[in-house]
Design a protein around this motif. Structure first.
Motif, PDB file in Angstrom:
ATOM      1  N   LEU A 482       4.084  10.324   9.369  1.00  0.00           N
ATOM      2  CA  LEU A 482       3.302  10.510   8.145  1.00  0.00           C
ATOM      3  C   LEU A 482       4.121  11.320   7.151  1.00  0.00           C
ATOM      4  O   LEU A 482       5.093  11.984   7.527  1.00  0.00           O
ATOM      5  CB  LEU A 482       1.995  11.272   8.441  1.00  0.00           C
ATOM      6  CG  LEU A 482       0.978  10.649   9.391  1.00  0.00           C
ATOM      7  CD1 LEU A 482      -0.154  11.628   9.653  1.00  0.00           C
ATOM      8  CD2 LEU A 482       0.432   9.346   8.818  1.00  0.00           C
ATOM      9  N   SER A 590      -0.453   5.626  11.019  1.00  0.00           N
ATOM     10  CA  SER A 590      -1.661   5.353  10.246  1.00  0.00           C
ATOM     11  C   SER A 590      -1.988   3.867  10.250  1.00  0.00           C
ATOM     12  O   SER A 590      -1.107   3.022  10.099  1.00  0.00           O
ATOM     13  CB  SER A 590      -1.470   5.823   8.803  1.00  0.00           C
ATOM     14  OG  SER A 590      -2.528   5.376   7.968  1.00  0.00           O
ATOM     15  N   ARG A 595      -6.248  -2.597   4.910  1.00  0.00           N
ATOM     16  CA  ARG A 595      -4.892  -2.429   4.379  1.00  0.00           C
ATOM     17  C   ARG A 595      -3.818  -2.599   5.465  1.00  0.00           C
ATOM     18  O   ARG A 595      -2.649  -2.764   5.145  1.00  0.00           O
ATOM     19  CB  ARG A 595      -4.742  -1.048   3.738  1.00  0.00           C
ATOM     20  CG  ARG A 595      -5.755  -0.745   2.637  1.00  0.00           C
ATOM     21  CD  ARG A 595      -5.425  -1.483   1.345  1.00  0.00           C
ATOM     22  NE  ARG A 595      -6.400  -1.215   0.296  1.00  0.00           N
ATOM     23  CZ  ARG A 595      -6.330  -0.177  -0.542  1.00  0.00           C
ATOM     24  NH1 ARG A 595      -5.355   0.702  -0.423  1.00  0.00           N
ATOM     25  NH2 ARG A 595      -7.238  -0.015  -1.481  1.00  0.00           N
ATOM     26  N   ASP A 598       0.792   1.010   8.941  1.00  0.00           N
ATOM     27  CA  ASP A 598       1.913   1.486   8.133  1.00  0.00           C
ATOM     28  C   ASP A 598       3.169   0.711   8.520  1.00  0.00           C
ATOM     29  O   ASP A 598       3.750   0.921   9.594  1.00  0.00           O
ATOM     30  CB  ASP A 598       2.098   2.988   8.391  1.00  0.00           C
ATOM     31  CG  ASP A 598       3.127   3.616   7.461  1.00  0.00           C
ATOM     32  OD1 ASP A 598       3.969   2.878   6.929  1.00  0.00           O
ATOM     33  OD2 ASP A 598       3.093   4.852   7.291  1.00  0.00           O
ATOM     34  N   THR A 687      -5.891   9.771   7.696  1.00  0.00           N
ATOM     35  CA  THR A 687      -4.725   9.398   6.905  1.00  0.00           C
ATOM     36  C   THR A 687      -5.125   8.888   5.524  1.00  0.00           C
ATOM     37  O   THR A 687      -6.245   8.425   5.306  1.00  0.00           O
ATOM     38  CB  THR A 687      -3.879   8.342   7.636  1.00  0.00           C
ATOM     39  OG1 THR A 687      -4.668   7.187   7.902  1.00  0.00           O
ATOM     40  CG2 THR A 687      -3.368   8.906   8.955  1.00  0.00           C
ATOM     41  N   LEU A 689      -3.947   6.596   2.007  1.00  0.00           N
ATOM     42  CA  LEU A 689      -3.108   5.554   1.424  1.00  0.00           C
ATOM     43  C   LEU A 689      -3.552   5.363  -0.019  1.00  0.00           C
ATOM     44  O   LEU A 689      -4.569   4.731  -0.289  1.00  0.00           O
ATOM     45  CB  LEU A 689      -3.226   4.252   2.220  1.00  0.00           C
ATOM     46  CG  LEU A 689      -2.396   3.068   1.715  1.00  0.00           C
ATOM     47  CD1 LEU A 689      -0.912   3.415   1.663  1.00  0.00           C
ATOM     48  CD2 LEU A 689      -2.623   1.837   2.582  1.00  0.00           C
ATOM     49  N   VAL A 694       1.688   7.314  -2.242  1.00  0.00           N
ATOM     50  CA  VAL A 694       2.435   6.638  -1.179  1.00  0.00           C
ATOM     51  C   VAL A 694       3.152   5.434  -1.773  1.00  0.00           C
ATOM     52  O   VAL A 694       2.524   4.433  -2.150  1.00  0.00           O
ATOM     53  CB  VAL A 694       1.494   6.185  -0.041  1.00  0.00           C
ATOM     54  CG1 VAL A 694       2.280   5.455   1.041  1.00  0.00           C
ATOM     55  CG2 VAL A 694       0.748   7.384   0.540  1.00  0.00           C
ATOM     56  N   HIS A 700       2.484   6.505   5.247  1.00  0.00           N
ATOM     57  CA  HIS A 700       1.168   6.920   4.760  1.00  0.00           C
ATOM     58  C   HIS A 700       1.075   8.441   4.827  1.00  0.00           C
ATOM     59  O   HIS A 700       1.872   9.101   5.526  1.00  0.00           O
ATOM     60  CB  HIS A 700       0.059   6.302   5.612  1.00  0.00           C
ATOM     61  CG  HIS A 700      -0.028   4.814   5.481  1.00  0.00           C
ATOM     62  ND1 HIS A 700      -1.044   4.073   6.068  1.00  0.00           N
ATOM     63  CD2 HIS A 700       0.753   3.898   4.843  1.00  0.00           C
ATOM     64  CE1 HIS A 700      -0.886   2.795   5.788  1.00  0.00           C
ATOM     65  NE2 HIS A 700       0.201   2.662   5.052  1.00  0.00           N
TER      66      HIS A 700
END
Length: 845
Positions: A482, A590, A595, A598, A687, A689, A694, A700
């Motif tokens: 992260l 994450s 979405r 990561d 987390t 985003l 980012v 993330h």
């Protein structure tokens, strides 16, 4: 399932399995020709003492090259007839290392229209891994898939899997399961020389085919079963120890009832071991651009080029043989089986000598010089190809004392090392037992255009964040992939976040809820819940960890889905250290609903670890949304050109939704780490985003709530559970044994229940229905809850839920026939004018 069986090999007068059968009571039942195809031997193996020794495979028993090749080629012709030319042209043939690499290649020749790939135990620098799998009964289990073209396995045509024997089906099931997750297809064909499954195992394959929704055919040359009496493993191990003890050296062979004869020592009339003056190198003239085998893929075009070059290469070998050589062995090298086999077939055609073919092997097998035993003699010598797993002993069976006038040793250039030519090396051992040794070296094929999976972006990504600078966990417990957003204000009032999320004005991952600060009464409930459930959680941790070690990888890379998965990942790492002394890497990444995962974190992982070893870890399943999200995200990641080989199947502590195969329990019970937010997860936020924070080359984000250190119980939680590992170890062993033999196919029962509840309560959005104790707790801590559904009779597991509901004025409704202990309903169509409790302001949809 279609099962086809034929018997191509007649039974011989002296069965080479009688020695083992008489002493252990092992028997073969099945086709008439089965004993002609198979003998029996013993090996030192903790999982299976007996070894089925094929007479037509060309591995342990020197056989006519034409017989070995025909055994595979004829199976391939049957596969082509089964599929038809159109489907055969869309197929891929996959063979297993090391034993079936040549067999699989011969099958591919019979199919004729399909490319060939075999698994390998030799990593090749610069070549990305397309996956891997485990062979449960083998002494060396890790198989790698290294195709030159990463798209080779990505098509949807039939996949033809070839192995020498089909004994339990575990290896094939592991392969199909791993590949089907990433490259689903409608048809698989399993090919084996012998099908030796029990009736129970036959049923498993049928059930597995139904589970994945694919058609599975089985083509075998012969079929039967192995009869194993009680205690055969222990008796076999004792017999191995007894006969190895005759000479004190496993490299010697033995006679029944007498001390083993040291036939592996040099025959003095032929000179001492190490004198390799009679070794002559033969320049083959291998065709340029033709791979030495199927390690990186072998196409029909490669096959045509090799066929054109074989007569010339065989002529060069024949010209180098002594004129009086009447019995010649072509000896291949471990996975390099097909090229020497093809040379042997051509040599058999053009010489008057009796030509035989076999290969060296990693597999240690007891040798007993008896006509009723399959392995009469054994040569032992050091590995000579710089193996990835370090130095070790390799073997050649039934070569010493077989009366060969000449041996043609065929290796690839990687294996043409000083160890090969050393005084105790393979060539010296061969020279001690034959009059003439020829060495033919095939250039090792390494793809020229290797896809660049480890991009500059991967190299530029920062190293994982670790405690105490980021998180309250010990630095070795977890590395967070992260970026640190601790100095950014991201929190918003719960009501504002809910309205923005449901109106479509913001995604839930673009902000953070204000961290819940537990009251003293709530903290007491947490402590009481931990005291009550620590042993139960410890057993679930042990169960899921042992399942991962047994089925996924002997040295997995744990990758928890931040943040609910992170305490579980820490505990799984501690179990592996406690029970097995393993120091497993553990990272947190994450994943965001809608979405995906990561992608930069996946790139970093692929740059530092084998993707096939990565095991994604989460705390629990609800309706399975994240399970589906991860599978979709990995597929999209690979389709976009990212590193391939990640298995998206999640391992979870609890699977009440029946969404995964790898779990510690399917009960819906209170996991105390679900009671709190950051204060039980290393003081790390959920987390984040958000596009302005980012970038495309960033991990993330997440926050470290250092200011909450006084309320932190993260280490206390994992320490309390880990303290119970010892007392649950026996129960874990029993449970894991049950699970490994059980049908654990996901039923998605939870998803169906959520859809039903969504409609019954007029919500019409499954994302607002949060099933299970863990998800219900999250609703009460982070969202605007509407009501809680609780199963009638649920006890202490819901004490904290009832307290939170009371504090927030949310009704708890007891219902019958709920597949979960409880379900949290988020207020549908929330606006700040809604009550959050009675739903009166909710407009109907």
């Amino acid at each position: 399932m279609t099962h086809i069986s034929e018997n191509p090999v007649p039974e011989t007068s002296v069965w080479s399995g009688s020695w083992v059968a008489e002493r252990l009571g092992v028997g073969l039942d099945g086709d008439d020709a089965l004993r002609g195809m198979l003998g029996l031997a013993l090996r030192r193996n903790p999982k299976r003492a007996h070894l089925l020794v094929s007479n037509v495979l060309g591995k342990h028993v020197p056989q006519l090259p034409s017989v070995v090749y025909a055994a595979g080629h004829d199976l391939g012709v049957r596969v082509r007839n089964l599929l038809g030319d159109e489907e055969a042209g869309r197929a891929v043939v996959l063979g297993y290392a090391e034993t079936a690499t040549g067999l699989g290649h011969a099958v591919a020749d019979g199919v004729a229209l399909a490319p060939y790939l075999h698994s390998t135990r030799r990593p090749v620098e610069g070549v990305a891994r397309a996956g891997g799998f485990e062979e449960s009964h083998s002494h060396a289990t890790s198989h790698l898939l290294l195709p030159e073209d990463p798209r080779l396995l990505a098509g949807d045509g039939p996949l033809v899997l070839v192995d020498d024997e089909f004994s339990t089906g575990n290896t094939v099931l592991n392969t199909v399961r791993a590949l089907h997750e990433r490259f689903p297809r409608e048809r698989y064909v399993i090919v084996a020389l012998v099908d030796m499954r029990s009736p129970e195992d036959q049923g498993r394959l049928d059930g597995f085919a139904r589970e994945i929704g694919a058609h599975v055919d089985l083509v075998a040359a012969a079929s039967g079963t192995v009869r194993l009496p009680d205690g055969v493993l222990e008796k076999g191990q004792a017999l191995v120890a007894e006969h190895e003890g005759h000479t004190g050296h496993a490299g010697h062979t033995g006679h029944e009832g007498a001390a083993a004869l040291p036939v592996l020592q040099p025959r003095q009339e032929r000179g001492p071991v190490g004198h390799v003056d009679r070794v002559e190198r033969v320049e083959l003239g291998w065709p340029a651009g033709v791979p030495d085998g199927g390690r990186h893929g072998f196409t029909p075009a490669h096959r045509a080029a090799l066929d054109a070059a074989l007569p010339g290469m065989a002529a060069r070998i024949a010209g180098a043989l002594p004129a009086d050589a009447r019995r010649v062995l072509v000896l291949g090298f471990e996975e390099l089986m097909y090229a020497p086999l093809a040379l042997g077939v051509e040599l058999e055609r053009r010489t008057g000598a009796e030509v035989r073919f076999s290969t060296t092997t990693r597999s240690p097998v007891l040798a007993v010089d008896d006509p009723g035993y399959a392995i009469r003699t054994r040569l032992a010598f050091p590995a000579h190809d710089d193996p990835a797993d370090g130095p070790g002993t390799r073997y050649a069976y039934n070569v010493a004392g077989a009366g060969f006038d000449a041996v043609v040793a065929v290796v690839d250039s990687v294996a043409d090392t000083p160890e090969l030519h050393a005084p105790d090396g393979l060539l010296a051992q061969l020279a001690a037992h034959t009059g003439h040794v020829l060495l033919a070296v095939i250039p090792s094929y390494t793809p020229e255009c290797v896809p660049e999976y480890v991009s500059e972006r991967s190299r530029m990504l920062p190293e994982p964040l670790r405690g105490p600078a980021f998180s309250s966990y010990a630095p070795e417990d977890v590395g967070w992939l992260l970026q640190d957003l601790s100095d950014v204000t991201l929190e918003a009032p719960t009501e504002e976040r809910e309205e923005a999320i449901q109106s479509g004005g913001a995604h839930y991952a673009e902000s953070l809820p204000v961290e819940y600060q537990p009251s003293e009464r709530y903290q007491e409930l947490f402590r009481a819940a931990l005291d009550t459930s620590a042993a139960r959680i410890a057993q679930a941790v042990g169960t899921v960890t042992e399942t991962v070690l047994a089925e996924r990888s002997p040295r997995p890379v744990l990758v928890s889905l931040a943040r609910a998965g992170t305490p579980v990942g820490v505990l799984m790492r501690r179990w592996a250290a406690h029970r097995h002394g393993l120091d497993l890497p553990h990272y947190a990444v994450s994943i965001v609903r809608g979405r995906g995962i990561d992608a930069n974190a996946l790139r970093w992982l692929a740059a530092h670890h084998d993707p096939a070893d990565v095991v994604f870890v989460d705390g629990w399943t609800g309706k399975g949304a994240i399970t589906r999200e991860l599978a979709d995200a990995v597929r999209e990641f690979e389709s976009a050109g990212g590193p391939i080989g990640f298995n998206p199947e999640i391992a979870v502590l609890a699977d009440p939704g029946s969404c995964v195969r790898t779990y510690g329990t399917r009960e819906d019970f209170l996991i105390p780490s679900a009671c709190l937010n950051s204060t039980v997860s290393g003081l790390i936020s959920r987390t984040v985003l958000r596009a302005d924070l980012v970038g495309p080359d960033d991990f993330h984000g997440g926050k470290f709530y250092r200011e909450l250190a006084d309320a932190d119980v993260s280490r206390h939680f994992v320490d309390a559970v880990a303290a119970r590992f010892g007392e649950v170890a026996d129960a874990v062993d029993v449970r894991v044994k049950e699970l490994l033999s059980a049908d654990r196919a996901p039923t998605w029962e939870g998803w169906a229940a959520v859809e039903r509840i969504s409609e019954e309560y007029g919500i019409h959005d499954v994302n607002l229905v949060k099933p299970g104790v863990g998800e219900t707790t999250r609703v009460l801590l982070r969202r605007v809850p509407w009501k809680i559904l609780a199963r009638k009779g649920a006890g202490a597991d819901l004490d904290h839920v009832r307290l939170l509901a009371e504090q927030r004025g949310v009704p708890v409704e007891e219902v019958d026939e709920l597949p979960y202990t409880c379900v949290g309903l988020i207020h549908p169509q929330y606006t700040r004018g809604a009550t959050g409790a009675d739903g009166k302001a909710v407009a109907s949809r």
